[in-house]
Structures are given as C-alpha cells and as structure tokens.
Design an enzyme around this catalytic site. Structure first.
Site, PDB file in Angstrom:
ATOM      1  N   ASP A 107     -35.543  26.755 -35.279  1.00 14.80           N
ATOM      2  CA  ASP A 107     -35.779  25.402 -35.578  1.00 14.80           C
ATOM      3  C   ASP A 107     -36.829  24.555 -34.953  1.00 14.80           C
ATOM      4  OD1 ASP A 107     -35.452  22.865 -36.812  1.00 14.80           O
ATOM      5  OD2 ASP A 107     -33.578  22.542 -35.775  1.00 14.80           O
ATOM      6  N   ASP A 119     -37.837  17.053 -42.828  1.00  3.31           N
ATOM      7  CA  ASP A 119     -36.677  17.247 -43.105  1.00  3.31           C
ATOM      8  C   ASP A 119     -36.224  16.921 -44.693  1.00  3.31           C
ATOM      9  OD1 ASP A 119     -34.707  18.802 -41.709  1.00  3.31           O
ATOM     10  OD2 ASP A 119     -33.463  17.021 -41.837  1.00  3.31           O
TER      11      ASP A 119
END
Ligand SMILES: *[C@@H]1O[C@H](CO)[C@@H](O)[C@H](O)[C@H]1NC(C)=O
Ligand SMILES: *[C@@H]1O[C@H](CO)[C@@H](O)[C@H](O)[C@H]1NC(C)=O
Ligand SMILES: *[C@@H]1O[C@H](CO)[C@@H](O)[C@H](O)[C@H]1NC(C)=O
Ligand SMILES: *[C@@H]1O[C@H](CO)[C@@H](O)[C@H](O)[C@H]1NC(C)=O
Ligand SMILES: *[C@@H]1O[C@H](CO)[C@@H](O)[C@H](O)[C@H]1NC(C)=O
Length: 428
Positions: free
Chosen positions: A313, A138
């Site tokens: 995702d 991330d």
C-alpha cells in the site's frame, strides 16, 4: 498519505511537478507516462526524535482507511470476500490530547509547509474546460463549489455548472474519519485527466462537508489506485477507466518512492529506475487489495515468521503486522522493547539495526535499509530508535500485514492488473 502529519490521509498524492503535463495529449508508443511525486515526510522531527503523535495519528488514519475499504468491499461484493479473520472494527478515534496537540502544531505552521507533508502530492484536471486540483489517490473526491466551510476556503473547488461534460449521479458519497468528522457530498461523472492520461465518464464525488483536518493538507482531494471492489462509489477507479478507454497500453503501473525523484508510472514500469527482472507474485485479488500470499520475514538472514499475507500500500507510511506476529519479530532483535504509551511500536538499539527482509515464495529477500526501518530516536539523546514495523489490528485479517512505503522505498514496485500480480525489482 499519504498522508502529512495531518490527522487523516495516508494516501498517495501526486506532486505539483505534474501540473505542466495537465491537459497534454497522451504519450503514444509503448512507454507509459511518468508522474513525479513529491516526497512524503517521515515521522522523525527536525531533532531526529520520533514524532509519536504524528505516528499515532497516521496509524489511526490507516485503521480508518482500511476500515472504510472493508465497508466498501462488503457493500460492493459482500463480507464473504473478506480475508479469514477480517472484521470491520469500530471507528478508531484520535485521543483528544493528541488531536489538540496536532491542531496547535497545524495552526503554528504555514499551510503549505512541505516538511509537514507526509503524502505524495500531484495534480489532476476535471471537466471541460479543465478545472485543476492537487489530489491524493484513493476514491476520487474533490471539494465542491458549494462547500462554504472554512476548510474549503483554501481549496480548489469543482463547479459542475462550469463543465459541459459533468453529469450528476444519484446517491451521495461519505467517509468518516477518526477525528469525528465526515467527508461527504454529491456524485458526478466527468472527464478526469492525470498527466495527459484521460478517463471519460469517471465517477467522483464533490464534497460539501470537509473535515477540519484537511485544512492543513495542501491536497484538495483524493483519487484511487486499487481494485474496483473496494471503491467507495462502487465504480471503476480512475486507472481502470483510463485503461479500458485505451488511454494507457499496459494495465499496470509502477512506483518508485525515494527521498527525491519519486514517481508514479502509468501504463507499465519505468525501466530506467530498476535493474534486472521484476519478480512478480500473483495476488489474491478477492479482498480487493494488492495482497500477496506466502510472505516470510527474516531478521539478519534467519526466518522469523513465514506464510503470511501482505497488502502492498503506497498510501501508508509504516509497516503493520498482527500484534503477536510483530512481537515475535522483535523478539528476534536483542535490545528491542515496546515503546511505552504508543501501542504497537517497538524500539531497537540504533547502533545495531537489524537487517529485516521480506520475501515471497522462492523469491529474493527484499531488505529494508537501516534508514527506512527507523522512524527516529526514541527520545532526545536516546541510543534507541523506533522501528517502522508496528503491531496493529487493522481488521484486514488474522495473518494480513500492511506494507507501506517504509517497505516500498527499498524496491521498485509494479502493480499489474493484467497479470493480477505485484512485482518487485532492485533499485538502480
Ligand atoms: C483468497 O482469499 C480468500 C479470502 O479473501 C480466500 O477465501 C481464498 O481461499 C484465497 N485464495 C487463495 C488462492 O489463496
Ligand atoms: C449549479 O446550478 C444549480 C442550478 O442553477 C444550482 O442550484 C447549484 O447551486 C449550482 N451549483 C454550484 C456549485 O454553483
Ligand atoms: C536529493 O535532494 C537533496 C536535497 O534537496 C539533494 O541534496 C540531493 O542532491 C538530491 N539527490 C539526488 C540524487 O537528486
Ligand atoms: C544484525 O545485523 C546487524 C548489522 O550487521 C548487527 O548490528 C546486529 O547486531 C545483528 N543483530 C542480530 C540480532 O544478530
Ligand atoms: C497480460 O498478461 C499475459 C499473461 O497473463 C501476458 O501474456 C500478456 O502479454 C500481458 N499483456 C500485456 C499488455 O502486458
């Protein structure tokens, strides 16, 4: 994603299997680089029963992750870039009883219990000479050598003083998580290497405050694979930097997520893992997500809903849709019912699992296997199973769904910055 029945992350992490590649020179040629990923666990306990608390914690982590993405998007680009109906919701918090339960469970389990690992784990190197970390993907952050808290004790820590290429940047990095804690620290740039793919002057954070929820997480930090517009640091993420520096030829990456043999492929797609052509769909990159418009979902070949948006995702396990839409979906499944006390989840009769398939435009129907649709038995001895599609307002927009790896495990997925597209292909 992550990530473990840990309270927080559900981001992608790379596996320890990637460690031997660290520091290796980039592989020349047309092919990209394959990075093995460690399996993410399900929300099904050893007894086959749905782990309600883990699923709730994961949902809260997902809410807060995407809340943070919206905050980042607002800071980087402005709220005019939000999807219609999107809003930064209040920080979601974990009910204290569930937090207590998870803490108890964590204390009872060894630190690196792989069964408790719900992220995709892997390794990176930072600095000159290299300092190694196991990370999530991330916004990139790793623990700082200055972090003296007990949570940092078991972590690899980055010492910028020991890297000749580290440069301190002004400003701080900070993310709030739903257990009341914050991860924050200083910002640096340095050389970051993932499986031989190198990005120089890559921005990342060295955190000195680390949530206790990370103690049980075998990962040290996090690294991102989305668009720069949702970067917490407002900087290019690792892959964007690496591509701009020519470390990979193709500005795309592919995911193969499965019970074993999972991998992230940097710089293209791994043709050995899919058959036929990749069906590409142009995304609306305004939101900074890998977001495909024009989605439909079918239940046993009958259209249940059409014309919605889907964010793909890898950092999320479950599939989430708007509350009313998910209710409509389950109304097409006889015998389904909301799971009491677990908001947004539904059960269905295990013996007659529906065939749920998503499609985009005129594309194929991409069906979710019965195993991937099932989060486990509603209760011991029950004949009902909990569905991997949950109704949840993540604030992403009024017609936006989030398809995590319960969906991605059914297909090969290509994320293509060059074409601004997400593609799906049939698994071999
Ligand atoms: C893309 O999304 C934005 C909102 O995020 C919207 O205003 C715009 O119309 C969308 N574009 C397309 C082509 O759907
Ligand atoms: C790096 O060196 C500076 C200056 O000597 C010092 O203040 C800082 O604490 C050091 N950082 C670490 C992580 O050791
Ligand atoms: C996947 O892993 C399981 C358990 O380790 C093993 O039994 C199985 O043979 C593996 N399957 C493949 C395709 O490698
Ligand atoms: C959907 O198909 C499955 C598998 O063929 C079957 O068991 C189930 O009853 C069907 N459900 C509906 C709603 O038709
Ligand atoms: C980038 O995308 C364009 C089409 O949008 C295509 O013609 C070109 O071949 C692509 N480049 C690479 C390196 O894949």
């Amino acid at each position: 994603m992550f990530t473990k029945s840990s309270v927080l992350l559900f981001y992608l992490i790379l596996t320890a299997g990637a460690v031997p590649h660290l520091g290796a020179p980039p592989i020349e040629g047309l092919s990209g680089i394959s990075i093995p990923l460690r399996k993410r666990s399900t929300f099904t306990g050893a007894d086959g029963v749905f782990d309600k608390n883990a699923a709730i914690a994961a949902t809260i982590a997902t809410q807060n992750k995407h809340r943070q993405n919206l905050i980042n998007l607002q800071n980087n680009k402005g709220a005019s870039f939000f999807n219609p109906g999107a809003a930064i919701l209040p920080l979601a918090t974990l009910p204290v009883d569930i937090l207590g339960d998870l803490k108890k469970k964590r204390q009872a389990e060894p630190l690196t219990d792989e069964n408790d690992d719900v992220e995709w784990a892997g390794s990176i190197a930072i600095g000159t000479p290299a300092q190694n970390f196991v990370i999530d993907f991330d916004n990139l952050w790793v623990p700082s050598a200055s972090c003296s808290s007990s949570t940092c004790a078991s972590k690899a820590k980055f010492n910028p003083n020991s890297s000749t290429t580290a440069v301190h940047r002004p400003g701080t990095f900070s993310i709030e998580y739903g257990d009341g804690s914050t991860v924050s620290g200083a910002v640096y740039t340095d050389t970051v290497t993932v499986a031989g793919v190198k990005a120089t002057n890559q921005a990342f954070s060295t955190v000195t405050t680390l949530s206790t929820s990370f103690a049980q997480n075998p990962a040290d930090g996090i690294l991102g694979m989305a668009y720069p517009s949702i970067s917490n640091l407002g900087e290019n993420p690792f892959f964007t930097t690496a591509h701009s520096e020519g470390a990979v030829r193709k500005n795309s990456f592919g995911f193969f997520l499965a019970a074993n043999g999972s991998e992230l492929y940097l710089g293209g797609t791994n043709e050995k893992l899919y058959s036929g052509n990749i069906e590409y769909h142009t995304i609306n990159s305004t939101s900074g997500f890998w977001q495909i418009p024009g989605a439909s979902v079918k239940v046993n070949s009958t259209a249940a809903l059409t014309g919605f948006q889907t964010v793909i995702d890898s950092g999320t396990t479950i599939m989430y849709g708007p509350l009313a839409a998910v209710q409509t979906l389950y109304s097409n499944i006889p015998g389904s019912a909301p799971v009491e006390s677990v908001n947004g989840f539904y059960s269905f009769p295990c013996a007659s699992a529906p065939k749920v398939a998503f499609s985009w435009g005129e594309g194929l129907d991409w069906e979710i296997t019965a195993a991937n649709l099932n989060l486990g038995l509603l209760a011991a001895g029950s004949s009902d199973c909990v569905g991997a599609i949950s109704g949840e307002d993540l604030g992403l927009g009024s017609d936006v769904w989030l398809l995590g790896d319960s969906f991605m495990k059914n297909v090969y997925t290509a994320f293509d910055f060059n074409q601004s597209a997400v593609g799906f292909a049939a698994l071999i």
